[in-house]
Design a protein around this motif. Structure first.
Motif, mmCIF file in Angstrom:
data_model
loop_
_atom_site.group_PDB
_atom_site.id
_atom_site.type_symbol
_atom_site.label_atom_id
_atom_site.label_comp_id
_atom_site.label_asym_id
_atom_site.label_seq_id
_atom_site.Cartn_x
_atom_site.Cartn_y
_atom_site.Cartn_z
ATOM 1 N N GLY A 80 35.553 -31.061 21.478
ATOM 2 C CA GLY A 80 36.328 -30.262 20.538
ATOM 3 C C GLY A 80 37.421 -29.414 21.176
ATOM 4 O O GLY A 80 37.941 -28.497 20.543
ATOM 5 N N LEU A 81 37.795 -29.721 22.420
ATOM 6 C CA LEU A 81 38.813 -28.917 23.093
ATOM 7 C C LEU A 81 40.170 -29.007 22.402
ATOM 8 O O LEU A 81 40.549 -30.058 21.892
ATOM 9 N N ASN A 82 40.878 -27.913 22.426
ATOM 10 C CA ASN A 82 42.245 -27.852 21.921
ATOM 11 C C ASN A 82 43.219 -28.347 22.992
ATOM 12 O O ASN A 82 44.168 -29.058 22.694
ATOM 13 N N ARG A 83 42.972 -27.952 24.237
ATOM 14 C CA ARG A 83 43.830 -28.315 25.369
ATOM 15 C C ARG A 83 42.954 -28.841 26.499
ATOM 16 O O ARG A 83 42.055 -28.142 26.947
ATOM 17 N N GLN A 84 43.237 -30.025 26.980
ATOM 18 C CA GLN A 84 42.482 -30.607 28.072
ATOM 19 C C GLN A 84 43.329 -30.599 29.336
ATOM 20 O O GLN A 84 44.410 -31.188 29.355
ATOM 21 N N THR A 85 42.847 -29.926 30.366
ATOM 22 C CA THR A 85 43.635 -29.743 31.589
ATOM 23 C C THR A 85 44.059 -31.063 32.228
ATOM 24 O O THR A 85 45.068 -31.108 32.906
ATOM 25 N N HIS A 104 39.544 -13.303 18.317
ATOM 26 C CA HIS A 104 40.925 -12.923 17.992
ATOM 27 C C HIS A 104 41.234 -13.340 16.548
ATOM 28 O O HIS A 104 41.322 -14.526 16.234
ATOM 29 N N VAL A 105 41.426 -12.378 15.678
ATOM 30 C CA VAL A 105 41.656 -12.642 14.261
ATOM 31 C C VAL A 105 42.888 -13.524 14.034
ATOM 32 O O VAL A 105 42.935 -14.276 13.065
ATOM 33 N N ALA A 106 43.862 -13.485 14.935
ATOM 34 C CA ALA A 106 45.080 -14.278 14.770
ATOM 35 C C ALA A 106 44.928 -15.711 15.275
ATOM 36 O O ALA A 106 45.822 -16.527 15.089
ATOM 37 N N SER A 107 43.824 -16.025 15.926
ATOM 38 C CA SER A 107 43.608 -17.367 16.469
ATOM 39 C C SER A 107 42.952 -18.269 15.432
ATOM 40 O O SER A 107 42.086 -17.839 14.665
ATOM 41 N N THR A 108 43.320 -19.535 15.464
ATOM 42 C CA THR A 108 42.660 -20.511 14.586
ATOM 43 C C THR A 108 41.219 -20.746 15.034
ATOM 44 O O THR A 108 40.450 -21.351 14.294
ATOM 45 N N GLY A 166 35.925 -16.768 15.853
ATOM 46 C CA GLY A 166 34.547 -16.994 15.427
ATOM 47 C C GLY A 166 33.949 -18.298 15.926
ATOM 48 O O GLY A 166 32.828 -18.635 15.554
ATOM 49 N N GLN A 167 34.669 -19.013 16.780
ATOM 50 C CA GLN A 167 34.176 -20.280 17.300
ATOM 51 C C GLN A 167 33.875 -20.184 18.793
ATOM 52 O O GLN A 167 34.506 -19.422 19.517
ATOM 53 N N VAL A 168 32.926 -20.995 19.239
ATOM 54 C CA VAL A 168 32.611 -21.081 20.662
ATOM 55 C C VAL A 168 33.670 -21.952 21.322
ATOM 56 O O VAL A 168 34.003 -23.023 20.837
ATOM 57 N N ARG A 169 34.230 -21.444 22.437
ATOM 58 C CA ARG A 169 35.307 -22.145 23.136
ATOM 59 C C ARG A 169 34.976 -22.267 24.613
ATOM 60 O O ARG A 169 34.332 -21.396 25.199
ATOM 61 N N PHE A 170 35.477 -23.324 25.241
ATOM 62 C CA PHE A 170 35.339 -23.554 26.671
ATOM 63 C C PHE A 170 36.279 -22.602 27.399
ATOM 64 O O PHE A 170 37.404 -22.374 26.971
ATOM 65 N N GLU A 171 35.850 -22.051 28.537
ATOM 66 C CA GLU A 171 36.663 -21.063 29.246
ATOM 67 C C GLU A 171 38.021 -21.600 29.688
ATOM 68 O O GLU A 171 38.971 -20.851 29.848
ATOM 69 N N HIS A 172 38.156 -22.908 29.865
ATOM 70 C CA HIS A 172 39.427 -23.489 30.311
ATOM 71 C C HIS A 172 40.252 -24.059 29.160
ATOM 72 O O HIS A 172 41.258 -24.712 29.381
ATOM 73 N N GLY A 183 42.360 -23.215 25.438
ATOM 74 C CA GLY A 183 43.344 -22.185 25.132
ATOM 75 C C GLY A 183 43.988 -22.408 23.781
ATOM 76 O O GLY A 183 43.765 -23.427 23.131
ATOM 77 N N CYS A 184 44.787 -21.429 23.356
ATOM 78 C CA CYS A 184 45.508 -21.536 22.089
ATOM 79 C C CYS A 184 46.773 -20.676 22.134
ATOM 80 O O CYS A 184 46.992 -19.921 23.088
ATOM 81 N N ALA A 185 47.560 -20.769 21.107
ATOM 82 C CA ALA A 185 48.832 -20.048 21.035
ATOM 83 C C ALA A 185 48.654 -18.539 20.860
ATOM 84 O O ALA A 185 49.605 -17.781 21.043
ATOM 85 N N SER A 186 47.454 -18.083 20.549
ATOM 86 C CA SER A 186 47.214 -16.653 20.321
ATOM 87 C C SER A 186 46.689 -15.934 21.558
ATOM 88 O O SER A 186 46.231 -14.790 21.472
ATOM 89 N N PHE A 187 46.756 -16.562 22.712
ATOM 90 C CA PHE A 187 46.250 -15.984 23.963
ATOM 91 C C PHE A 187 46.874 -14.619 24.238
ATOM 92 O O PHE A 187 48.063 -14.411 24.065
ATOM 93 N N MET A 188 46.031 -13.688 24.686
ATOM 94 C CA MET A 188 46.490 -12.371 25.142
ATOM 95 C C MET A 188 45.741 -12.049 26.419
ATOM 96 O O MET A 188 44.512 -11.999 26.439
ATOM 97 N N VAL A 189 46.477 -11.836 27.505
ATOM 98 C CA VAL A 189 45.887 -11.617 28.821
ATOM 99 C C VAL A 189 45.010 -10.368 28.837
ATOM 100 O O VAL A 189 45.301 -9.385 28.163
#
Length: 93
Positions: free
Chosen positions: A24-29, A65-69, A72-78, A80-86
């Motif tokens: 289910g990754l959004n971005r695959q390295t 992050h309320v602005a992220s699609t 509330g979902q479990v995500r892999f540490e590597h 990412g999405c367009a709503s990233f904030m360092v």
């Protein structure tokens, strides 16, 4: 109460979860269209990423992050999405 596969302490169970959730990754390295800047914008470095407890928390966390699609979902540490904030402390994971 003793530990079991439902507690996240069973390595075989965790390996199965890891493999299943990776689909289910959004971005695959390793993808050819992976952008260089995304290496610095991964979920594990986002201020809204909260690691899971136990062994699964080494690689997986919840997006808060309320602005992220992915809020509330479990995500892999590597991932990412367009709503990233360092993170302000520059930590990862």
């Amino acid at each position: 109460m003793s530990g079991g596969p439902w507690t996240g302490d069973d390595p075989g169970h965790n390996d199965g979860i890891h493999e299943r959730w990776l689909r289910g990754l959004n971005r695959q390295t390793g993808a050819p269209d992976y952008k260089d800047e995304w290496y610095f914008e991964q979920c594990g470095g986002c201020r809204f990423w909260v690691a899971l407890s136990g062994e699964l928390g080494r690689d997986w966390g919840a997006c808060t992050h309320v602005a992220s699609t992915f809020d509330g979902q479990v995500r892999f540490e590597h991932d990412g999405c367009a709503s990233f904030m360092v993170r302000t402390d520059a930590s990862f994971g």
